[in-house]
Scaffold this motif. Structure first.
Motif, PDB file in Angstrom:
ATOM      1  N   ILE A 245      10.481  37.446  44.833  1.00  0.00           N
ATOM      2  CA  ILE A 245       9.225  37.898  44.730  1.00  0.00           C
ATOM      3  C   ILE A 245       8.634  37.090  43.553  1.00  0.00           C
ATOM      4  O   ILE A 245       9.407  36.783  42.450  1.00  0.00           O
TER       5      ILE A 245
ATOM      6  N   ILE B 227       5.444  37.334  47.914  1.00  0.00           N
ATOM      7  CA  ILE B 227       6.834  37.401  48.525  1.00  0.00           C
ATOM      8  C   ILE B 227       7.180  36.143  49.159  1.00  0.00           C
ATOM      9  O   ILE B 227       6.237  35.643  50.171  1.00  0.00           O
TER      10      ILE B 227
ATOM     11  N   SER C 175       6.506  37.313  41.179  1.00  0.00           N
ATOM     12  CA  SER C 175       5.921  38.315  40.206  1.00  0.00           C
ATOM     13  C   SER C 175       5.036  37.496  38.903  1.00  0.00           C
ATOM     14  O   SER C 175       4.127  38.007  38.521  1.00  0.00           O
TER      15      SER C 175
ATOM     16  N   PHE D 142      14.825  41.444  51.403  1.00  0.00           N
ATOM     17  CA  PHE D 142      15.144  41.508  50.007  1.00  0.00           C
ATOM     18  C   PHE D 142      16.380  42.122  49.638  1.00  0.00           C
ATOM     19  O   PHE D 142      17.180  41.815  48.672  1.00  0.00           O
TER      20      PHE D 142
ATOM     21  N   ARG E 237       7.579  48.256  45.082  1.00  0.00           N
ATOM     22  CA  ARG E 237       7.798  47.146  45.928  1.00  0.00           C
ATOM     23  C   ARG E 237       7.291  47.762  47.187  1.00  0.00           C
ATOM     24  O   ARG E 237       7.927  48.524  47.843  1.00  0.00           O
TER      25      ARG E 237
ATOM     26  N   THR F 168       6.219  44.524  43.716  1.00  0.00           N
ATOM     27  CA  THR F 168       5.399  43.453  44.244  1.00  0.00           C
ATOM     28  C   THR F 168       3.774  43.735  44.166  1.00  0.00           C
ATOM     29  O   THR F 168       2.864  43.001  44.358  1.00  0.00           O
TER      30      THR F 168
END
Length: 251
Positions: A233, A245, A235, A186, A214, A198
């Motif tokens: 991600i 993810i 979310s 990432f 995260r 996350t």
């Protein structure tokens, strides 16, 4: 190839909150779960076209990992190094033709840091294991790693310094891992992005206000860098206090 990792915080509860809809929609080649929180026989998931591998914790309703993969692996391992038993169900390794897939639910140091020393030993053991695998073929390492590596990886960095998941010791272990020849995918694509989290506490309005951390990662051998397509991600996906993810690679 599309890979997904998700701490579902109890797969039985997550299934009731739309897990299967997301699973079908995302259509991953490999889908990794952490914190499945169940024992063998407590759920039957009909996942057509996937091979299923589960690592159950001995303690009921605790920890646990799973991997669902379209391609059958060459070998499957539960545990680290020479260990053949893994009582907390925290790790699964699948071997494929061109890489190893390692799914982990990392040990939590606990709020009072009572497991910090054990956590640091775990990190050393995991790093040595990944380096050992990497000497054979490239590694894709994913899961809930229970650490925010950098200040931008959580909303309130200053007030969390020294707390579980943001101790200097845990952060340094992540630095050591990356220095051993691995890449946080990432951050490779989005090195300066903030507000990308996350995990969020279940406290009221925390997720709505995006006060998160995260702590879920896809980490790969550096020599896979040219094979990376994107990291994301999701979310917007609910059902757990973590979100999924995603890593896309050309393998």
């Amino acid at each position: 190839m599309k890979l997904v990792s998700w701490n579902v915080n109890g797969i039985r509860a997550c299934v009731k909150k739309g897990f299967l809809d997301y699973f079908k929609e995302v259509d991953a080649d490999i889908f990794c779960l952490q914190e499945t929180k169940l024992q063998e026989g407590q759920i039957e998931l009909e996942l057509e076209g996937y091979h299923q591998y589960w690592n159950y914790a001995l303690k009921k309703g605790y920890s646990g990992t799973a991997i669902f993969t379209k391609q059958q692996p060459l070998s499957v391992k539960y545990g680290v190094g020479d260990e053949q038993e893994e009582p907390e169900g925290r790790i699964i390794t699948l071997e494929f033709d061109t890489f190893y897939m390692v799914n982990v639910y990392a040990l939590n140091a606990k709020r009072d840091l009572s497991r910090l020393d054990e956590r640091l030993e775990w990190e050393d053991k995991i790093r040595a294991y990944l380096v050992e695998l990497d000497a054979v073929k490239p590694v894709v390492y994913c899961g809930d790693l229970n650490v925010a590596h950098q200040s931008r990886d959580l909303k309130n960095a200053k007030s969390n310094v020294g707390n579980s998941g943001f101790t200097m010791e845990e952060r340094e272990k992540m630095t050591d891992l990356l220095a051993a020849g691995f890449l946080d995918t990432f951050r490779y694509f989005y090195p300066d992005k903030e507000g990308a989290y996350t995990w969020w506490s279940y406290m009221a309005k925390v997720r709505e206000r995006n006060i998160g951390w995260r702590i879920d990662y896809f980490i790969v051998s550096e020599r896979l860098q040219s094979h990376l397509i994107d990291a994301d991600i999701h979310s917007h996906i609910l059902g757990s206090d973590h979100c999924p993810i995603v890593l896309e690679m050309n393998l």
